[in-house]
Design a protein around this motif. Structure first.
Motif, PDB file in Angstrom:
ATOM      1  N   GLY A  93       0.613  -1.424   0.015  1.00 40.09           N
ATOM      2  CA  GLY A  93      -0.023  -0.017   0.116  1.00 40.09           C
ATOM      3  C   GLY A  93       0.858   1.367   0.033  1.00 40.09           C
ATOM      4  O   GLY A  93       0.429   2.371  -0.405  1.00 40.09           O
ATOM      5  N   LEU A  94       2.259   1.169   0.497  1.00 39.21           N
ATOM      6  CA  LEU A  94       2.997   2.206   0.547  1.00 39.21           C
ATOM      7  C   LEU A  94       3.472   2.833  -0.907  1.00 39.21           C
ATOM      8  O   LEU A  94       3.580   3.938  -1.038  1.00 39.21           O
ATOM      9  CB  LEU A  94       4.078   2.060   1.613  1.00 39.21           C
ATOM     10  N   THR A 106       4.553   7.913  -7.087  1.00 38.30           N
ATOM     11  CA  THR A 106       4.809   9.252  -6.187  1.00 38.30           C
ATOM     12  C   THR A 106       5.292   9.169  -5.108  1.00 38.30           C
ATOM     13  O   THR A 106       5.784  10.118  -4.406  1.00 38.30           O
ATOM     14  CB  THR A 106       3.371   9.898  -6.181  1.00 38.30           C
ATOM     15  N   SER A 107       5.522   7.683  -4.393  1.00 39.25           N
ATOM     16  CA  SER A 107       6.189   7.786  -3.298  1.00 39.25           C
ATOM     17  C   SER A 107       7.338   8.170  -3.112  1.00 39.25           C
ATOM     18  O   SER A 107       8.379   8.126  -4.040  1.00 39.25           O
ATOM     19  CB  SER A 107       6.299   6.284  -2.528  1.00 39.25           C
ATOM     20  N   SER A 108       7.983   8.952  -2.078  1.00 39.70           N
ATOM     21  CA  SER A 108       9.441   9.348  -1.827  1.00 39.70           C
ATOM     22  C   SER A 108      10.375   8.272  -1.773  1.00 39.70           C
ATOM     23  O   SER A 108       9.921   7.250  -1.345  1.00 39.70           O
ATOM     24  CB  SER A 108       9.671  10.406  -0.586  1.00 39.70           C
ATOM     25  N   LEU A 109      11.601   8.549  -1.952  1.00 40.03           N
ATOM     26  CA  LEU A 109      12.519   7.364  -1.716  1.00 40.03           C
ATOM     27  C   LEU A 109      12.523   6.763  -0.405  1.00 40.03           C
ATOM     28  O   LEU A 109      12.567   5.428  -0.209  1.00 40.03           O
ATOM     29  CB  LEU A 109      13.847   7.904  -2.198  1.00 40.03           C
ATOM     30  N   PRO A 110      12.428   7.863   0.576  1.00 36.88           N
ATOM     31  CA  PRO A 110      12.532   6.900   2.058  1.00 36.88           C
ATOM     32  C   PRO A 110      11.332   6.087   2.344  1.00 36.88           C
ATOM     33  O   PRO A 110      11.289   4.840   2.684  1.00 36.88           O
ATOM     34  CB  PRO A 110      12.553   8.181   2.988  1.00 36.88           C
ATOM     35  N   VAL A 111      10.126   6.350   1.662  1.00 36.81           N
ATOM     36  CA  VAL A 111       8.890   5.475   1.832  1.00 36.81           C
ATOM     37  C   VAL A 111       9.136   4.329   0.728  1.00 36.81           C
ATOM     38  O   VAL A 111       8.808   3.127   1.313  1.00 36.81           O
ATOM     39  CB  VAL A 111       7.649   6.428   1.083  1.00 36.81           C
ATOM     40  N   ILE A 112       9.606   4.504  -0.219  1.00 32.93           N
ATOM     41  CA  ILE A 112      10.004   3.400  -1.147  1.00 32.93           C
ATOM     42  C   ILE A 112      10.634   2.443  -0.420  1.00 32.93           C
ATOM     43  O   ILE A 112      10.577   1.254  -0.650  1.00 32.93           O
ATOM     44  CB  ILE A 112      10.618   3.763  -2.639  1.00 32.93           C
ATOM     45  N   ALA A 143      -5.298   4.184   2.600  1.00 37.06           N
ATOM     46  CA  ALA A 143      -6.426   5.268   3.071  1.00 37.06           C
ATOM     47  C   ALA A 143      -5.920   6.117   4.336  1.00 37.06           C
ATOM     48  O   ALA A 143      -6.097   7.296   4.084  1.00 37.06           O
ATOM     49  CB  ALA A 143      -7.653   4.438   4.055  1.00 37.06           C
ATOM     50  N   LEU A 144      -4.760   5.492   5.180  1.00 33.68           N
ATOM     51  CA  LEU A 144      -4.352   6.542   6.167  1.00 33.68           C
ATOM     52  C   LEU A 144      -3.276   7.229   5.318  1.00 33.68           C
ATOM     53  O   LEU A 144      -3.233   8.336   5.880  1.00 33.68           O
ATOM     54  CB  LEU A 144      -3.653   5.611   6.865  1.00 33.68           C
ATOM     55  N   ALA A 145      -2.638   6.881   4.196  1.00 34.82           N
ATOM     56  CA  ALA A 145      -1.720   7.627   3.491  1.00 34.82           C
ATOM     57  C   ALA A 145      -2.516   8.909   2.916  1.00 34.82           C
ATOM     58  O   ALA A 145      -1.874   9.952   2.829  1.00 34.82           O
ATOM     59  CB  ALA A 145      -0.815   6.949   2.555  1.00 34.82           C
ATOM     60  N   ALA A 201      -2.977  11.035   5.628  1.00 38.72           N
ATOM     61  CA  ALA A 201      -1.757  11.829   6.184  1.00 38.72           C
ATOM     62  C   ALA A 201      -1.410  13.007   5.132  1.00 38.72           C
ATOM     63  O   ALA A 201      -0.991  14.221   5.436  1.00 38.72           O
ATOM     64  CB  ALA A 201      -0.665  10.825   6.080  1.00 38.72           C
ATOM     65  N   VAL A 202      -1.683  12.955   3.921  1.00 42.26           N
ATOM     66  CA  VAL A 202      -1.010  14.134   2.974  1.00 42.26           C
ATOM     67  C   VAL A 202      -2.389  15.079   2.729  1.00 42.26           C
ATOM     68  O   VAL A 202      -2.447  15.964   1.835  1.00 42.26           O
ATOM     69  CB  VAL A 202      -0.645  13.526   1.594  1.00 42.26           C
ATOM     70  N   GLY A 203      -3.376  14.868   3.541  1.00 37.11           N
ATOM     71  CA  GLY A 203      -4.669  15.478   3.296  1.00 37.11           C
ATOM     72  C   GLY A 203      -5.308  15.273   1.922  1.00 37.11           C
ATOM     73  O   GLY A 203      -6.152  16.238   1.551  1.00 37.11           O
ATOM     74  N   GLY A 204      -5.224  14.164   1.582  1.00 38.88           N
ATOM     75  CA  GLY A 204      -5.808  13.815   0.054  1.00 38.88           C
ATOM     76  C   GLY A 204      -7.360  13.541   0.114  1.00 38.88           C
ATOM     77  O   GLY A 204      -7.702  13.190   0.907  1.00 38.88           O
TER      78      GLY A 204
END
Lengths: 146, 141
Positions: free
Chosen positions: A97-98, B78-84, B133-135, B138-141
């Protein structure tokens, strides 16, 4: 050798399937998991079609005495739903999901996914190694011939 | 946001199923990518080569597609590298601990009505959907 050629062809077909289904696109996967948003149910059709073909195909294949290039069919025999399975599946789902990538698409995307695909595969390999080099890997039940 | 594409999804899915059936008929093995991938490094020496060949096919397939269509498959992340990196670690470790991923549990396991696989698929689909859903929150989407 024949085993390697058949595996190569199976890998090619699997990869083509992932590309045609667009499962190699993280945005497509996240749109499937985004059930409360602009939901794209396409991946349910990927899994549904794959399941129908595999369910019918496996049943036909298992009528054979043995595989064409091997001595026996190797199918997992574990039955219990234990904490390892549950915890592992939940962790995998969070990672899925991430980023929108699971192992097959992550590997298939290497030639066109650029740096993010390589970084993901590197991290995934590290995660695999963390498990397989840890004591957790030892008590793993070996699959038994069906 | 992506468009609903049921036909190409079903064709792609059928090819994935065909690959799984072929690997079982010829080599007697489950087409579960997480197990196949880890086993290419961590299984017994004689059991590694075919896994490597499957993975080469998996990597080569999009190249063939690109040559024939003269366009690369879409890949939007679209995820940032740390998230990846965190995601990759979780996918690698989680699929090994849980004995499978979308292919091994989702296709091969569910097709033979394995209760373990059905439980695993329900859990990773649910945790994936909750994570998305939580992500968004978190980004206000």
């Amino acid at each position: 050798m024949r085993k390697n050629v058949s595996a190569l062809v199976a890998g090619l077909i699997f990869g083509l399937g992932l590309v045609i289904a667009e499962m190699v696109n993280p945005a497509k996967v996240l749109a499937f998991l985004d059930v409360s948003g602009h939901w794209d149910p396409s991946l349910a059709f990927v899994m549904g079609a794959a399941l129908i073909v595999t369910a019918v195909g496996y049943r036909l294949v298992w009528k054979m005495r043995q595989p064409v290039f091997a001595a026996a069919f190797i199918v997992p025999q574990t039955r219990e739903v234990d904490r390892r399975l549950a915890f592992g599946a939940v962790l995998f789902g969070i990672g899925w999901g991430l980023a929108g990538l699971c192992p097959g698409p992550a590997i298939a995307a290497l030639s066109f996914g650029g740096a993010p695909a390589w970084v993901f595969l590197g991290a995934m390999s590290a995660g695999v190694a963390m498990f397989d080099l840890s004591p957790l890997a030892a008590p793993r039940k070996q699959p038994v011939a069906a | 946001m992506t468009e609903f594409t049921p036909v190409s999804a079903a064709i792609g899915g059928a090819l994935i199923g065909l690959s799984a059936v072929m690997l079982m008929a010829l080599n007697g093995r489950i087409a579960g990518i997480s197990g196949l991938f880890s086993g290419a490094f961590f299984s017994e020496a004689g059991d590694r080569a075919w896994r490597g060949f499957f993975l080469i096919g998996l990597v080569a397939a999009p190249l063939i597609y690109t040559l024939s269509r003269k366009a690369q498959p879409a890949f939007e992340i679209t995820s940032s590298l740390p998230v990846i990196i965190v995601a990759g670690l979780l996918v690698g470790f989680g699929t090994r601990l849980g004995s499978g991923c979308t292919s091994g549990h989702g296709v091969c396991g569910m097709s033979r009505l394995s209760v373990r696989s059905m439980a695993a698929v329900a859990l990773f689909m649910a945790s994936g959907a909750i994570t998305v859903a939580l992500a968004k929150l978190a980004v206000g989407g």
